[in-house]
Design a protein around this motif. Structure first.
Motif, short mmCIF file in Angstrom:
data_model
loop_
_atom_site.label_atom_id
_atom_site.label_comp_id
_atom_site.label_asym_id
_atom_site.label_seq_id
_atom_site.Cartn_x
_atom_site.Cartn_y
_atom_site.Cartn_z
N GLY A 1 0.62 -1.40 -0.10
CA GLY A 1 -0.09 0.02 -0.03
C GLY A 1 0.83 1.18 0.03
O GLY A 1 0.23 2.39 -0.03
N ASN A 2 2.43 1.31 -0.16
CA ASN A 2 3.27 2.23 -0.14
C ASN A 2 3.15 3.03 -1.67
O ASN A 2 4.27 3.07 -2.13
N VAL A 3 1.90 3.36 -2.06
CA VAL A 3 1.90 3.69 -3.45
C VAL A 3 0.97 5.11 -3.61
O VAL A 3 0.67 5.43 -4.66
N ILE A 4 0.94 5.76 -2.50
CA ILE A 4 0.40 7.27 -2.67
C ILE A 4 0.85 8.23 -3.83
O ILE A 4 0.07 8.91 -4.39
N GLY A 5 2.12 8.11 -4.00
CA GLY A 5 2.71 8.91 -5.03
C GLY A 5 3.17 8.07 -6.27
O GLY A 5 3.73 8.64 -7.21
N SER A 6 2.72 6.75 -6.34
CA SER A 6 3.14 6.06 -7.46
C SER A 6 2.06 4.71 -7.89
O SER A 6 2.51 4.23 -8.71
N VAL A 7 1.01 4.93 -7.39
CA VAL A 7 -0.17 3.72 -7.78
C VAL A 7 -0.30 3.99 -9.30
O VAL A 7 -0.39 5.05 -9.89
N ASP A 8 -0.40 2.57 -10.05
CA ASP A 8 -0.53 2.85 -11.49
C ASP A 8 -1.52 1.80 -11.98
O ASP A 8 -1.21 1.11 -13.11
N ASP A 9 -2.55 1.68 -11.19
CA ASP A 9 -3.70 1.01 -11.56
C ASP A 9 -4.79 1.62 -11.03
O ASP A 9 -4.71 2.59 -10.60
N GLY B 1 16.17 2.25 -12.47
CA GLY B 1 16.24 1.34 -13.72
C GLY B 1 15.83 0.00 -13.48
O GLY B 1 14.62 -0.37 -13.41
N PRO B 2 16.59 -0.74 -12.96
CA PRO B 2 16.34 -2.16 -12.64
C PRO B 2 15.42 -2.08 -11.30
O PRO B 2 14.91 -3.14 -10.88
N VAL B 3 15.62 -0.98 -10.35
CA VAL B 3 15.17 -1.05 -9.26
C VAL B 3 14.17 0.15 -9.20
O VAL B 3 14.65 1.46 -9.53
N LYS B 4 12.92 0.10 -8.77
CA LYS B 4 12.09 1.25 -8.43
C LYS B 4 11.74 1.22 -6.73
O LYS B 4 11.25 0.34 -6.38
N LEU B 5 11.85 2.28 -6.23
CA LEU B 5 11.47 2.38 -4.75
C LEU B 5 10.58 3.35 -4.51
O LEU B 5 10.30 4.38 -5.04
N HIS B 6 9.32 2.64 -3.69
CA HIS B 6 8.44 3.31 -3.36
C HIS B 6 8.16 3.70 -1.92
O HIS B 6 8.50 2.73 -1.07
N VAL B 7 7.98 4.89 -1.54
CA VAL B 7 7.85 5.12 -0.08
C VAL B 7 6.58 6.06 0.24
O VAL B 7 6.02 6.65 -0.74
N SER B 8 5.87 5.94 1.33
CA SER B 8 4.45 6.43 1.59
C SER B 8 4.54 6.80 3.07
O SER B 8 4.99 5.68 3.96
N TRP C 1 3.83 4.49 8.10
CA TRP C 1 5.07 4.55 7.09
C TRP C 1 5.39 3.19 6.61
O TRP C 1 5.01 2.20 7.00
N GLY C 2 5.99 3.43 5.38
CA GLY C 2 6.44 2.00 4.65
C GLY C 2 7.15 2.29 3.50
O GLY C 2 7.27 3.39 2.89
N PHE C 3 7.43 1.04 2.90
CA PHE C 3 8.40 1.06 1.78
C PHE C 3 8.10 -0.11 0.89
O PHE C 3 7.80 -1.21 1.40
N GLY C 4 8.18 0.02 -0.53
CA GLY C 4 8.13 -1.03 -1.43
C GLY C 4 9.25 -0.93 -2.38
O GLY C 4 9.63 -0.03 -2.75
N VAL C 5 9.79 -2.34 -2.89
CA VAL C 5 10.96 -2.17 -3.82
C VAL C 5 10.29 -3.16 -4.89
O VAL C 5 9.75 -4.09 -4.85
N GLU C 6 10.40 -2.42 -6.05
CA GLU C 6 9.98 -3.21 -7.44
C GLU C 6 11.22 -3.34 -8.29
O GLU C 6 12.10 -2.73 -8.61
N LEU C 7 11.31 -5.01 -8.47
CA LEU C 7 12.54 -5.38 -9.24
C LEU C 7 12.12 -5.69 -10.40
O LEU C 7 11.20 -6.55 -10.70
N SER C 8 13.03 -5.23 -11.40
CA SER C 8 12.86 -5.60 -12.95
C SER C 8 13.85 -6.91 -13.01
O SER C 8 14.95 -6.89 -13.25
N LEU C 9 13.08 -8.25 -12.88
CA LEU C 9 13.89 -9.43 -13.01
C LEU C 9 14.41 -9.69 -14.14
O LEU C 9 15.43 -9.87 -14.61
N VAL C 10 13.34 -10.04 -15.18
CA VAL C 10 13.77 -10.35 -16.63
C VAL C 10 12.63 -9.83 -17.31
O VAL C 10 11.69 -9.34 -16.76
N LYS C 11 12.56 -9.89 -18.48
CA LYS C 11 11.59 -9.30 -19.39
C LYS C 11 10.19 -9.84 -18.98
O LYS C 11 9.86 -11.08 -18.87
#
Length: 482
Positions: free
Chosen positions: A43-51, A309-316, A366-376
């Motif tokens: 739920g750490n997507v107040i500034g980044s929710v994309d759906d 790039g390969p990592v996207k950091l989300h904080v809320s 508060w919280g954080f989330g890490v989004e990792l681009s693993l493979v295509k």
């Protein structure tokens, strides 16, 4: 003297009913997450929710969507466990439930004469609580001096609480320029809550010549229909985004409540005067159309995300204002049909008020989330978020017959949520798989003092609440933001 501890036993068991029936959402604001990706990011997507979870987290983000159609949130199942270690003597109290978790369904639509504006609708379960905890015990020992030998005490105890808060409404968003957007959501909330506390105790003398009985039942039900609004603003650049939201308190437009109060005691000589009948009591009352009230806090949320790039950091983070002490339920006072003389007031019969109170501290989650681009076409997610209790520390219940000042909940543990999973992209379909784990523990004083048992008064017991969620879901079609 041993017999006078009988009421203390009843009061201490009442403490169990108050302590454990409200674990989870009722005292916490960040227990639920909405939207497939948002669940995995805690739920750490107040500034980044994309759906279309943006209808809840930040409606301004809807302005960035490329004509989304419909979102079905992940199908989630949850296993919730509640444990009270050494809850009754050395016996643990345990309760586990398995079932569906709250979900989100959302979609978008167009308004022909407003082509640059984005609109969406959503249905979500803001709260969903269902706890039941009880025990049946048979104890044999000396607790009544007026009966020969050891007595048998049968105890049947159960507490249950259900809460269901369904939100339904719509959202609007507008892009001011390439970087800034604004939005608003309006929801109708339908909240129903029911709490039941039941205690039955029966005493039997060793020669089966004498019987004593005690019953306590409390049932409180209320419902509210309210309006709640969320305003949002968002900033977007190539690798960075940030958002701010404001959520209003509930505006109650319709309400109802009902309470049942039953208490019966017979067969015990509590004041040791040799007259059992003088200690008997009978208190029964049902009140419909109770005056009820419900308050929620004003809150401000902020969040951001940076794409490395390969990592996207989300904080809320989100701040929730306090809610000052108020009466949730105020039924009309009534008088006990029969109580012992020592419980009567100087003015006459014992007046029972049976009011229910609530209050909430200000908290910052508060919280954080890490989004990792693993493979295509495959991404991984990890997250952690706090979920601090809004409840003040609880004090002891005074001796005597409690007729007023019941609190809505006294569970003061903080909860932390941990999540992880994967998202696979197949053209216009997103497949989401993952799990979340939540845990909160609290140490409280001895919650059951049996009649005649004065040993280890300083003993503490641990209350543990934990929840596993397993989710599999999809979004159709795939939405591109930016």
């Amino acid at each position: 003297m041993m017999k006078s501890t009988y009421l203390l036993f009843a009061l201490c068991i009442f403490l169990i009913g108050q302590s454990v029936q409200l674990l989870g959402q009722d005292a916490h604001y960040w227990t639920e997450q909405f939207g497939n990706k948002s669940m995995l990011l805690g739920g750490n997507v107040i500034g980044s929710v994309d759906d279309l979870g943006a209808t809840f987290y930040n409606p301004a983000r809807l302005a960035l969507q490329d004509d989304p159609k419909f979102l079905i949130s992940a199908k989630a199942y949850q296993l919730s466990t509640l444990r009270v270690k050494d809850g009754v003597q050395k016996a643990d109290l345990n309760e586990s439930t398995f079932g569906d978790a709250p979900t989100l369904a959302a979609g978008s639509f167009k308004v022909p004469f407003m082509p640059k504006h984005k609109f969406a609708y959503a249905f979500l379960s803001r709260q969903q609580v269902n706890y039941s905890l009880g025990t049946r015990s048979e104890l044999t020992y000396e607790y009544n001096d007026t009966w020969p030998g050891e007595e048998t005490l049968y105890v049947d105890f159960n507490v249950n609480k259900t809460i269901k808060d369904e939100w339904m409404g719509g959202s609007w968003a507008y892009a001011l320029n390439e970087r800034w957007s604004v939005g608003a959501s309006g929801f109708a909330s339908i909240l129903n809550q029911s709490r039941t506390y039941q205690l039955f105790e029966d005493g039997l003398s060793s020669d089966s010549s004498a019987v004593a009985s005690y019953e306590r039942t409390r049932i409180k039900k209320y419902s509210f229909t309210s309006a709640v609004f969320k305003l949002g603003v968002n900033y977007e650049s190539k690798n960075f985004s940030a958002g701010l939201t404001v959520t209003t308190p509930y505006l109650v437009v319709r309400k109802s409540g009902k309470v049942d109060y039953d208490e019966v005691l017979a067969g015990f000589d509590l004041d040791e005067d040799g007259d059992i009948d003088n200690d008997a009591r009978l208190i029964k009352n049902t009140t419909s159309d109770v005056d009820v009230n419900y308050k929620t806090p004003f809150s401000i949320g902020v969040g951001s995300a940076y794409d490395f790039g390969p990592v996207k950091l989300h904080v809320s983070a989100e701040w929730f204002d306090k809610v000052s002490r108020y009466a949730v339920m105020t039924p009309a006072p009534f008088y006990a049909q029969k109580v012992p003389d020592y419980l009567l007031s100087a003015s006459g019969p014992l007046e029972i008020k049976d009011r229910l109170y609530d209050e909430r501290h200000s908290v910052i989650n508060w919280g954080f989330g890490v989004e990792l681009s693993l493979v295509k076409k495959v991404k991984g997610f990890l997250s952690m978020s706090s979920d601090y209790s809004t409840l003040p520390e609880t004090g002891p219940i005074a001796d005597g017959l409690p007729t007023d000042n019941f609190t809505n909940s006294i569970f003061t543990a903080n909860i932390f949520h941990y999540g992880g999973g994967f998202m696979l992209n197949f053209d216009k379909i997103e497949l989401t798989m993952g799990t979340t784990y939540s845990r909160g523990t609290q140490t409280i004083g001895k919650i059951v003092n049996l009649p005649g048992d004065d040993t280890n008064p300083e003993v503490a017991v641990d209350v543990l609440w934990e929840r596993w969620r397993f989710l599999v879901g999809f979004s159709l079609p795939f939405y591109k933001f930016g």
